[in-house]
Design an enzyme around this catalytic site. Sequence first.
Site, short mmCIF file in Angstrom:
data_model
loop_
_atom_site.label_atom_id
_atom_site.label_comp_id
_atom_site.label_asym_id
_atom_site.label_seq_id
_atom_site.Cartn_x
_atom_site.Cartn_y
_atom_site.Cartn_z
N GLU A 83 -4.67 16.86 -9.17
CA GLU A 83 -5.27 17.78 -10.84
C GLU A 83 -6.82 18.20 -10.89
O GLU A 83 -7.48 17.49 -11.51
CB GLU A 83 -5.04 16.49 -11.89
CG GLU A 83 -4.53 16.89 -13.97
CD GLU A 83 -4.66 16.29 -14.90
OE1 GLU A 83 -3.47 15.90 -14.67
OE2 GLU A 83 -5.96 15.52 -15.17
N ARG A 102 -3.60 21.74 -12.47
CA ARG A 102 -2.93 20.97 -13.28
C ARG A 102 -3.33 20.45 -14.32
O ARG A 102 -1.94 19.94 -15.14
CB ARG A 102 -2.96 19.65 -12.26
CG ARG A 102 -1.35 18.44 -11.88
CD ARG A 102 -1.16 18.03 -11.16
NE ARG A 102 0.32 16.80 -11.69
CZ ARG A 102 0.53 16.02 -11.04
NH1 ARG A 102 0.49 15.85 -9.75
NH2 ARG A 102 1.68 15.14 -11.32
N ASN A 138 -0.79 19.34 -18.90
CA ASN A 138 -1.51 18.01 -20.57
C ASN A 138 -1.70 19.20 -21.75
O ASN A 138 -2.25 18.48 -22.37
CB ASN A 138 -2.54 17.81 -19.91
CG ASN A 138 -2.64 16.49 -18.78
OD1 ASN A 138 -1.14 15.65 -18.81
ND2 ASN A 138 -3.32 16.09 -18.15
N HIS A 143 6.58 9.54 -27.00
CA HIS A 143 5.88 10.20 -26.58
C HIS A 143 6.13 11.94 -26.92
O HIS A 143 4.77 12.45 -26.73
CB HIS A 143 5.77 10.21 -24.74
CG HIS A 143 5.02 10.79 -24.40
ND1 HIS A 143 3.62 11.06 -24.17
CD2 HIS A 143 5.79 12.29 -23.32
CE1 HIS A 143 3.28 11.85 -23.60
NE2 HIS A 143 4.21 12.52 -23.02
N ARG A 171 1.08 -0.99 -0.22
CA ARG A 171 0.15 -0.12 -0.24
C ARG A 171 0.68 1.34 -0.48
O ARG A 171 0.41 2.37 0.25
CB ARG A 171 -1.09 0.04 1.30
CG ARG A 171 -2.20 -0.62 1.27
CD ARG A 171 -3.07 -0.86 2.08
NE ARG A 171 -3.98 -1.95 1.66
CZ ARG A 171 -4.39 -3.16 2.67
NH1 ARG A 171 -2.95 -3.41 2.89
NH2 ARG A 171 -5.36 -3.95 2.14
N LYS A 180 6.48 23.13 -12.57
CA LYS A 180 5.57 22.05 -12.58
C LYS A 180 5.85 21.97 -11.18
O LYS A 180 4.37 21.70 -10.83
CB LYS A 180 6.17 21.15 -13.09
CG LYS A 180 5.78 20.18 -12.78
CD LYS A 180 6.04 18.93 -13.75
CE LYS A 180 4.89 18.01 -13.55
NZ LYS A 180 4.93 16.22 -14.27
N HIS A 187 -1.45 17.52 -24.79
CA HIS A 187 -1.47 15.55 -24.49
C HIS A 187 -2.16 15.13 -25.06
O HIS A 187 -2.73 14.32 -25.14
CB HIS A 187 -1.33 15.73 -23.10
CG HIS A 187 0.14 15.91 -22.80
ND1 HIS A 187 1.18 16.59 -23.23
CD2 HIS A 187 0.99 14.18 -21.71
CE1 HIS A 187 1.87 16.70 -22.12
NE2 HIS A 187 2.17 15.65 -21.95
#
Length: 367
Positions: A242, A246, A250, A270, A126, A232, A253
């Site tokens: 996000e 945030r 992207n 990418h 976890r 960032k 993206h």
Amino acid sequence: MTMKQHNTLNVSLAAGPARHYPIHIGHGLLADAALIMQCAPQRQICIVTNDTVAAHYLAPLETALADKTRITVRLPDGETHKTLATWASILDALVAARYDRDSLVIALGGGIVGDIAGFAAASYQRGIACLQIPTTLLAQVDSSVGGKTGVNHPQGKNLIGAFHQPQAVLIDTATLATLPPREFAAGMAEVIKYGLINSSDFFAWLEENRAAIAAHDPATLQTMIARCCAAKAAIVAADERESGQRALLNFGHTFGHALEALTAYQRWKHGECVAMGSVIACRLAARLGRISEADADRAAALFAAFGLPTTVPADISTDAIRDKMQLDKKTRGGQLRLVLPQRFCDSGIDRDISEVDIAAAIAACRE
């Protein structure tokens, strides 16, 4: 042991002063055993890397950690291996070694290694600690910072994962000397993104320093990477998971992830898809009257200056791109949200963009 001179930035998360971590940026930091020991105090260490990176950088890391209990997991290289099966191989190694909750996973490699290793750290018992040591430009300026971890699903990019912040990030700019030119260019797509999000000054700085960046001038690279990480870090501190701001990270993206998925993550890097997606976003903003066509041309020219693609091939249909975009993680209630310039180098999140406008923007980027 003495530490090499380097820059240190701090990511301070909104949840409280105890939730913060350093980003160390400098040249030759993998030879700095004292700094590595500071970043990796745990007794049990699992280094996750791949054969390409290990050949260059595993030995100095192992030397610095010689007194620790260590295992090393070498992943297959390439985006096609960013899968649940690869993630499970790290968990299998941790279980076999009987590592406990006070263990540390070190991600030594590019964004793929960092994402999978970070997800394994998030999942094992976890959640155990993770140290990110990114060795590609893309990972240094983007994926190693902020705690996004995960793997791909055949239907979409990074659809399976978790938020799991590292305990530190160690960026050795000397690793860029062994980076293939195409990989360096792919990283520049994420660098340019920071200018297009909210920094016209940084965008202009990139235009002015193209030659020094291309020549891998150490001081220029260190300044560039530090500026990206600082940008960032500020966004992540304000919006860790996000829920709002945030999503700006992207930029490009949503289109880019669709192009990656449609080509089974094999045709482009990418960053190359981010470049194409960013140009589509700028063309769409120009169509909506947010920026001028000259601004969109300026953005495309900077991507092209670093050898990045800026047009979409004819064999990928507009309908296929739009369909795949619906799996984007920013989609809420079936409504697609796009990060677009509101003004040049000043972006925001848009909803209710018509399919006609999206199709026209893609058409404007055809070869």
